[in-house]
Scaffold this active site. Structure first.
Site, PDB file in Angstrom:
ATOM      1  N   CYS A 199      39.445 -10.270  22.803  1.00 36.05           N
ATOM      2  CA  CYS A 199      39.147  -9.509  21.496  1.00 36.05           C
ATOM      3  C   CYS A 199      37.665  -9.375  21.212  1.00 36.05           C
ATOM      4  O   CYS A 199      37.009 -10.398  20.816  1.00 36.05           O
ATOM      5  CB  CYS A 199      39.559 -10.465  20.431  1.00 36.05           C
ATOM      6  N   ALA A 200      36.873  -8.283  21.800  1.00 34.62           N
ATOM      7  CA  ALA A 200      35.477  -8.308  22.136  1.00 34.62           C
ATOM      8  C   ALA A 200      34.629  -7.850  21.180  1.00 34.62           C
ATOM      9  O   ALA A 200      33.534  -8.242  21.038  1.00 34.62           O
ATOM     10  CB  ALA A 200      35.502  -7.642  23.379  1.00 34.62           C
ATOM     11  N   PRO A 239      32.415  -7.048  17.893  1.00 35.92           N
ATOM     12  CA  PRO A 239      31.444  -5.898  18.498  1.00 35.92           C
ATOM     13  C   PRO A 239      30.748  -6.392  19.652  1.00 35.92           C
ATOM     14  O   PRO A 239      30.034  -5.399  20.059  1.00 35.92           O
ATOM     15  CB  PRO A 239      30.375  -5.990  17.265  1.00 35.92           C
ATOM     16  N   GLY A 240      31.105  -7.289  20.427  1.00 37.95           N
ATOM     17  CA  GLY A 240      30.371  -7.416  21.612  1.00 37.95           C
ATOM     18  C   GLY A 240      29.238  -8.444  21.894  1.00 37.95           C
ATOM     19  O   GLY A 240      28.629  -8.423  22.966  1.00 37.95           O
ATOM     20  N   GLY A 241      29.272  -9.238  20.957  1.00 39.62           N
ATOM     21  CA  GLY A 241      28.246 -10.086  21.039  1.00 39.62           C
ATOM     22  C   GLY A 241      28.540 -11.184  22.188  1.00 39.62           C
ATOM     23  O   GLY A 241      27.426 -11.398  22.811  1.00 39.62           O
ATOM     24  N   ASP A 261      45.800  -3.147  22.773  1.00 44.02           N
ATOM     25  CA  ASP A 261      46.194  -4.347  21.786  1.00 44.02           C
ATOM     26  C   ASP A 261      46.334  -5.314  22.797  1.00 44.02           C
ATOM     27  O   ASP A 261      47.237  -5.471  23.973  1.00 44.02           O
ATOM     28  CB  ASP A 261      47.458  -3.888  21.437  1.00 44.02           C
ATOM     29  N   ASP A 310      39.395  -4.415  23.026  1.00 40.42           N
ATOM     30  CA  ASP A 310      39.564  -4.492  21.422  1.00 40.42           C
ATOM     31  C   ASP A 310      40.642  -3.375  20.954  1.00 40.42           C
ATOM     32  O   ASP A 310      40.856  -2.659  21.817  1.00 40.42           O
ATOM     33  CB  ASP A 310      38.224  -4.390  20.586  1.00 40.42           C
ATOM     34  N   CYS A 346      36.162 -18.224  14.169  1.00 41.90           N
ATOM     35  CA  CYS A 346      35.056 -18.894  13.230  1.00 41.90           C
ATOM     36  C   CYS A 346      35.608 -19.182  11.842  1.00 41.90           C
ATOM     37  O   CYS A 346      35.238 -18.829  10.804  1.00 41.90           O
ATOM     38  CB  CYS A 346      34.087 -17.450  13.149  1.00 41.90           C
TER      39      CYS A 346
HETATM   40  C1  LIG Z   1      36.324 -12.571  15.786  1.00 44.23           C
HETATM   41  S1  LIG Z   1      36.286 -10.697  16.358  1.00 44.23           S
HETATM   42  C2  LIG Z   1      35.668 -10.721  17.646  1.00 44.23           C
HETATM   43  C3  LIG Z   1      34.180 -11.080  17.832  1.00 44.23           C
HETATM   44  C4  LIG Z   1      33.580 -10.810  19.299  1.00 44.23           C
HETATM   45  N1  LIG Z   1      34.326 -11.692  20.321  1.00 44.23           N
HETATM   46  C5  LIG Z   1      32.033 -10.958  19.230  1.00 44.23           C
HETATM   47  O1  LIG Z   1      31.709 -12.131  19.511  1.00 44.23           O
HETATM   48  O2  LIG Z   1      31.372  -9.933  18.990  1.00 44.23           O
HETATM   49  C6  LIG Z   1      37.813 -10.293  16.663  1.00 44.23           C
HETATM   50  C7  LIG Z   1      38.170  -8.934  17.039  1.00 44.23           C
HETATM   51  O3  LIG Z   1      39.679  -8.980  17.536  1.00 44.23           O
HETATM   52  C8  LIG Z   1      40.121  -7.368  17.501  1.00 44.23           C
HETATM   53  N2  LIG Z   1      41.664  -7.787  17.427  1.00 44.23           N
HETATM   54  C9  LIG Z   1      42.347  -8.098  16.721  1.00 44.23           C
HETATM   55  N3  LIG Z   1      43.712  -8.314  17.155  1.00 44.23           N
HETATM   56  C10 LIG Z   1      43.730  -7.494  18.402  1.00 44.23           C
HETATM   57  C11 LIG Z   1      44.633  -7.231  19.340  1.00 44.23           C
HETATM   58  N4  LIG Z   1      45.734  -7.506  19.021  1.00 44.23           N
HETATM   59  N5  LIG Z   1      43.835  -6.929  20.572  1.00 44.23           N
HETATM   60  C12 LIG Z   1      42.813  -6.842  20.692  1.00 44.23           C
HETATM   61  N6  LIG Z   1      41.761  -6.696  19.869  1.00 44.23           N
HETATM   62  C13 LIG Z   1      42.173  -7.336  18.486  1.00 44.23           C
HETATM   63  C14 LIG Z   1      39.459  -7.005  16.146  1.00 44.23           C
HETATM   64  O4  LIG Z   1      39.381  -5.803  15.930  1.00 44.23           O
HETATM   65  C15 LIG Z   1      38.120  -7.789  16.289  1.00 44.23           C
HETATM   66  O5  LIG Z   1      37.170  -7.000  16.652  1.00 44.23           O
END
Ligand SMILES: C[S@@+](CC[C@H](N)C(=O)[O-])C[C@H]1O[C@@H](n2cnc3c(N)ncnc32)[C@H](O)[C@@H]1O
Length: 590
Positions: free
Chosen positions: A297-298, A300-302, A348, A321, A505
């Site tokens: 679940c990447a 914004p890519g941080g 997904d 994502d 988080c």
């Molecule tokens: C906590 S954020 C991730 C932050 C990211 N790891 C970073 O450090 O920049 C969670 C992300 O999960 C994505 N997400 C939620 N459900 C998902 C799924 N079933 N498959 C892929 N991505 C998913 C959301 O779009 C969101 O961008």
């Protein structure tokens, strides 16, 4: 238990005026109190203890007082960036409202070590590429009211206020209400409207956008906004303009209760603004150059870019994502940071595991619609070589099979055509031709050396947060169920002997310790691994019978609690609420 919303004891404690404070001065202050659903508050109070939870609640309502910068060590060094930032601070280019001060001066006498300026290095081993830039606050502000005249005011939305507290300006969509006769250039006091309990029907802000403020007690939310003034600024447009246009800066903030540096357009590609626990999470994954990593679940890519830098851009990171635009964002960020080992796909993650029978069919030229593409090495040019080889093969037959060395990637015919177009037209700045990102059909079991699951969560660790009443026990529970399903996929995709890092988080043990309990009880081949660096505190032990619920939530044993990291917003680290667990993967059962 009464489930109607109310101001929490934590909120009441935080909002109570200091004894003897005059009502007028008390009004124009920032003393937020976080509201929770009573059942959620009870649950957290039983997990943390009432006093501790009140402290967490109070900390969450304020921003942390420093910014954390991760240096892109492939482009620069920590020392070089530190010098550049110090120069910018001295030139007042980071708009944090102070220049060249030492910490001790800024905090009114706090002991400053020789040479410890506002920009300083992170003291933890393993985080040598991290810099802290201090902000300041909360400041007591003097609002510019004319004697006998009420001040001109602007009320903004909670989301807008949370951004302003982090250093943003007030943008037009965030403005809810404004005094009459505000002209461009006028000084305005900025306050925030927060959801209030509505009898029998939850919460509501209760302000119709565009209403005129008179500066009287009859104004909307006059009483409720007491103690919710976050600063003062200069109107960048008239009242009429603010409610006519759709975007743009409405108020340029001049005085803020928190002064935090702004890094807009500063050292682009060389630095990344990231909360300390997120940097720690990527480090705990301990990715090695040449490995195959999955970031489930990447966006914004941080963390994806942090991992790529730790791997010195060698190997492959598959970043998934489910949002197309967010995947575009990952590619753009990777490009800005000059990273080529990141492959970002829209997928997904709940559907990220391919069935084993698909593998058997692959290679049967006539029946198969896909090509097996292998990355012999992982770098930008190699990607083009692969595209070329696939293209040649594709032009020869309906199916392309390209030799493999270690890892397999599957590309559909549509992807082959896309690669061909890309070869002819170039990839463009964001590496995604025509503004489209690649879809992925998923990956075979045990494809990855390490998996990061930075799970979508209730985000109850993010700061500042001015309202938390939207979360119910039910919504928290739904998050936990979703995270378990994602974790099940992670377990399938990691190879035996590999590693999974799970992070969130949120301060919610139901999404943290409970997930770890589920993982260890369900998959006997998983064990908790010790973490480096260890900056956070231990996890929560024991269990909790949820109010009015038939089940008990199980947390950790004492030994297990020592192996996870919990970042407590009320601790002296002054960071967001965050959780990290690291799982070593043994031999999987068939
Ligand atoms: C906590 S954020 C991730 C932050 C990211 N790891 C970073 O450090 O920049 C969670 C992300 O999960 C994505 N997400 C939620 N459900 C998902 C799924 N079933 N498959 C892929 N991505 C998913 C959301 O779009 C969101 O961008």
């Amino acid at each position: 238990m009464d489930s109607s919303p109310s101001a929490s004891p934590a909120a009441a404690a935080a909002a109570a005026p200091a004894a003897g404070a005059a009502a007028a001065t008390d009004r124009y202050t920032f003393r937020p109190g976080l509201r929770w659903q009573p059942e959620v508050e009870e649950y957290f109070a039983s997990a943390y203890g009432r006093d501790h939870f009140a402290r967490i609640s109070e900390a969450l309502a304020h921003p942390s007082c420093y910014s954390c910068i991760r240096v892109n060590t492939l482009k620069s060094t920590t020392d070089t960036v530190m010098q550049k930032l110090l120069k910018l601070v001295n030139q007042n280019e980071l708009s944090c409202g102070f220049n060249g001060l030492k910490i001790g001066e800024q905090n009114g006498g706090e002991q400053a070590h020789e040479g410890s300026y506002l920009v300083h290095k992170c003291p933890y081993s393993g985080l040598e590429n991290v810099l802290f830039v201090r902000g300041s606050g909360p400041h007591a502000l003097h609002y510019d009211g004319q004697p006998g005249h009420s001040m001109k005011e602007i009320i903004i939305s909670r989301k807008c206020a949370e951004s302003v507290l982090r250093g943003a300006q007030v943008y037009v969509p965030g403005v809810l209400a404004c005094s009459a006769h505000v002209e461009k250039g006028d000084t305005v006091a900025v306050s925030v409207a927060i959801e209030q309990p509505v009898k029998d029907s939850g919460w509501a802000v209760g302000i119709t956008r565009g209403i005129v403020l008179q500066g009287l007690q009859s104004d909307a939310h006059y009483e409720e906004r007491k103690g919710l003034y976050i600063g003062q600024g200069i109107a960048a447009m008239s009242r009429a303009g603010i409610f006519r246009v759709l975007h743009g800066v409405a108020v340029e903030m001049t005085e803020r209760v928190y002064k935090l540096p702004s890094f807009n357009d500063v050292l682009e590609g060389e630095i990344f603004l990231q909360n300390l626990p997120s940097i720690v999470a990527a480090r705990v994954l301990d990715p090695q150059p040449g490995e195959q990593i999955l970031d489930m679940c990447a966006a914004p890519g941080g963390k994806t870019t942090a991992i790529a830098i730790l791997m010195r851009d060698k190997g492959e990171i598959v970043a998934l994502d489910r949002s197309h635009n967010k995947v575009m964002g990952i590619l753009k960020l990777a490009d800005e940071m000059g990273l080529s080992c990141i492959r970002a796909y829209k997928l997904d993650a709940l559907k990220s595991v391919r069935k084993a029978y698909e593998e058997r069919n692959l290679g049967v030229a006539d029946n198969c619609s896909e090509a097996i593409v292998t990355l012999a090495e992982n770098s930008g040019p190699i990607r083009s070589i692969i595209a070329a080889r696939v293209t040649n093969a594709a032009e020869d037959s309906s199916t392309a099979i390209v030799e493999q060395t270690d890892a397999k990637r599957y590309v559909s015919k549509a992807d082959l055509r896309k690669n061909l177009r890309r070869m002819r037209n170039g990839t463009g700045r964001s590496n995604c031709s025509g503004g489209r990102v690649e879809d992925s059909k998923g990956f075979f079991p045990s494809s990855f050396d390490r998996v990061l699951l930075d799970a979508p969560c209730s985000a109850l660790g993010l700061r500042p947060r001015l309202f938390a009443g939207e979360e119910t026990l039910e919504s928290l529970r739904k998050n936990a169920t979703y995270q378990r399903r994602l974790f099940d996929q992670a377990v399938k995709l990691v190879r035996p002997g590999g590693l999974i890092v799970y992070s969130t988080c949120t301060i919610n043990p139901g999404e943290n310790e409970s997930l770890v309990r589920y993982a260890l009880d369900t998959y006997k081949f998983l064990s908790l691994g010790s973490q480096h660096p260890k900056v956070g505190g231990p996890g929560i032990i024991g269990s909790c019978k949820l109010p009015n619920k038939a089940y008990t939530e199980q947390w950790l044993t004492e030994d297990e609690a020592q192996l996870v990291q919990r970042f407590d917003p009320s601790s002296s680290l002054d960071t967001m609420g965050f959780f990290i667990a690291k799982f070593n993967v043994g031999q999987k059962e068939d």
